[in-house]
Design a protein around this motif. Sequence first.
Motif, mmCIF file in Angstrom:
data_model
loop_
_atom_site.group_PDB
_atom_site.id
_atom_site.type_symbol
_atom_site.label_atom_id
_atom_site.label_comp_id
_atom_site.label_asym_id
_atom_site.label_seq_id
_atom_site.Cartn_x
_atom_site.Cartn_y
_atom_site.Cartn_z
ATOM 1 N N ILE B 76 2.210 2.663 -4.659
ATOM 2 C CA ILE B 76 2.728 2.220 -5.660
ATOM 3 C C ILE B 76 1.883 2.827 -6.939
ATOM 4 O O ILE B 76 0.637 2.703 -6.908
ATOM 5 C CB ILE B 76 3.088 0.791 -6.015
ATOM 6 C CG1 ILE B 76 3.867 0.324 -4.792
ATOM 7 C CG2 ILE B 76 3.859 0.515 -7.257
ATOM 8 C CD1 ILE B 76 3.922 -1.144 -4.701
ATOM 9 N N SER B 77 2.379 3.633 -7.980
ATOM 10 C CA SER B 77 1.830 4.143 -9.073
ATOM 11 C C SER B 77 1.704 3.257 -10.176
ATOM 12 O O SER B 77 2.898 3.101 -10.289
ATOM 13 C CB SER B 77 1.944 5.705 -9.236
ATOM 14 O OG SER B 77 3.103 5.925 -9.589
ATOM 15 N N ALA B 78 0.911 3.308 -11.042
ATOM 16 C CA ALA B 78 0.969 2.838 -12.241
ATOM 17 C C ALA B 78 1.693 1.326 -11.988
ATOM 18 O O ALA B 78 2.901 1.061 -12.768
ATOM 19 C CB ALA B 78 1.488 3.636 -12.972
ATOM 20 N N SER B 79 1.178 0.430 -11.413
ATOM 21 C CA SER B 79 1.706 -1.032 -11.104
ATOM 22 C C SER B 79 1.988 -1.602 -12.670
ATOM 23 O O SER B 79 1.628 -1.692 -13.483
ATOM 24 C CB SER B 79 0.949 -1.852 -10.205
ATOM 25 O OG SER B 79 -0.407 -2.145 -11.021
ATOM 26 N N ILE B 80 3.302 -2.409 -12.548
ATOM 27 C CA ILE B 80 3.612 -3.245 -13.698
ATOM 28 C C ILE B 80 3.894 -4.812 -13.133
ATOM 29 O O ILE B 80 3.980 -4.723 -11.931
ATOM 30 C CB ILE B 80 4.972 -2.544 -14.085
ATOM 31 C CG1 ILE B 80 6.125 -2.442 -13.032
ATOM 32 C CG2 ILE B 80 4.698 -1.506 -14.624
ATOM 33 C CD1 ILE B 80 7.446 -1.896 -13.751
ATOM 34 N N PRO B 81 4.107 -5.646 -13.807
ATOM 35 C CA PRO B 81 3.976 -6.988 -13.315
ATOM 36 C C PRO B 81 5.384 -7.331 -12.503
ATOM 37 O O PRO B 81 5.226 -8.064 -11.478
ATOM 38 C CB PRO B 81 4.280 -7.837 -14.712
ATOM 39 C CG PRO B 81 3.546 -6.903 -15.918
ATOM 40 C CD PRO B 81 3.820 -5.442 -15.367
ATOM 41 N N SER B 82 6.480 -6.376 -12.662
ATOM 42 C CA SER B 82 7.552 -6.870 -11.900
ATOM 43 C C SER B 82 7.334 -6.338 -10.373
ATOM 44 O O SER B 82 8.185 -6.361 -9.483
ATOM 45 C CB SER B 82 8.707 -6.085 -12.332
ATOM 46 O OG SER B 82 8.752 -4.552 -12.774
ATOM 47 N N ASP B 83 6.292 -5.608 -10.096
ATOM 48 C CA ASP B 83 6.123 -5.177 -8.655
ATOM 49 C C ASP B 83 5.505 -6.422 -8.042
ATOM 50 O O ASP B 83 5.391 -6.217 -6.481
ATOM 51 C CB ASP B 83 5.035 -4.121 -8.887
ATOM 52 C CG ASP B 83 5.389 -2.919 -9.356
ATOM 53 O OD1 ASP B 83 4.465 -1.818 -10.094
ATOM 54 O OD2 ASP B 83 6.584 -2.485 -9.164
#
Lengths: 111, 114
Positions: B76-83
């Motif tokens: 997963i690249s450039a993770s965000i909180p919804s991950d």
Amino acid sequence: SQTIHQWPATLVQPVGSPLSLECTVEGTSNPNLYWYRQAAGRGLQLLFYSVGIGQISSEVPQNLSASRPQDRQFILSSKKLLLSDSGFYLCAWKAGANVLTFGAGSRLTVL
Amino acid sequence: GQQLNQSPQSMFIQEGEDVSMNCTSSSIFNTWLWYKQDPGEGPVLLIALYKAGELTSNGRLTAQFGITRKDSFLNISASIPSDVGIYFCAGGNAGGTSYGKLTFGQGTILTVHP
């Protein structure tokens, strides 16, 4: 489009009581259906699968049973619940080449 | 029976970081799948892989089917909180007496700090 429904979403039952969890699929015919159990938010264990009406295969010996009275209906049952039956129960249908689509799950707590 | 070893068991990362997780099997599969599960929900399919060596992307997600057919990874690249959630690998074999059954890994719990 195809949808899968499970109910109840949450269930609290005393030890020794019976259980019935239901799963229905819409928008498809003669699906392969599966019951999985998930303990403590970890891996999924296959309990039963069915390739047609009245056909049930059990993967692990346990206190549970399954039935498929109609093409798109799959039921998980127990005559007398144990504490160890607590968990998150997931119904799924085979949506494509080796792809399973899951319902929203039924959380069972046995006290 | 078949077993899948999924690692790591959990990850705590900062938003924007890349994530990598993998699964290995003692047996060969001809299908590898990656699912994500949000709390209190059923797993949702992210990526399906059907051919050894296949590399497939879905947005910021990339998964590969190992050449030996005994492993797969998910990035997963450039993770965000919804991950945030639990990620599961699953292996299956089409046809014969497999009946579409899947074997699941134990899951990777991903926590993303803003």
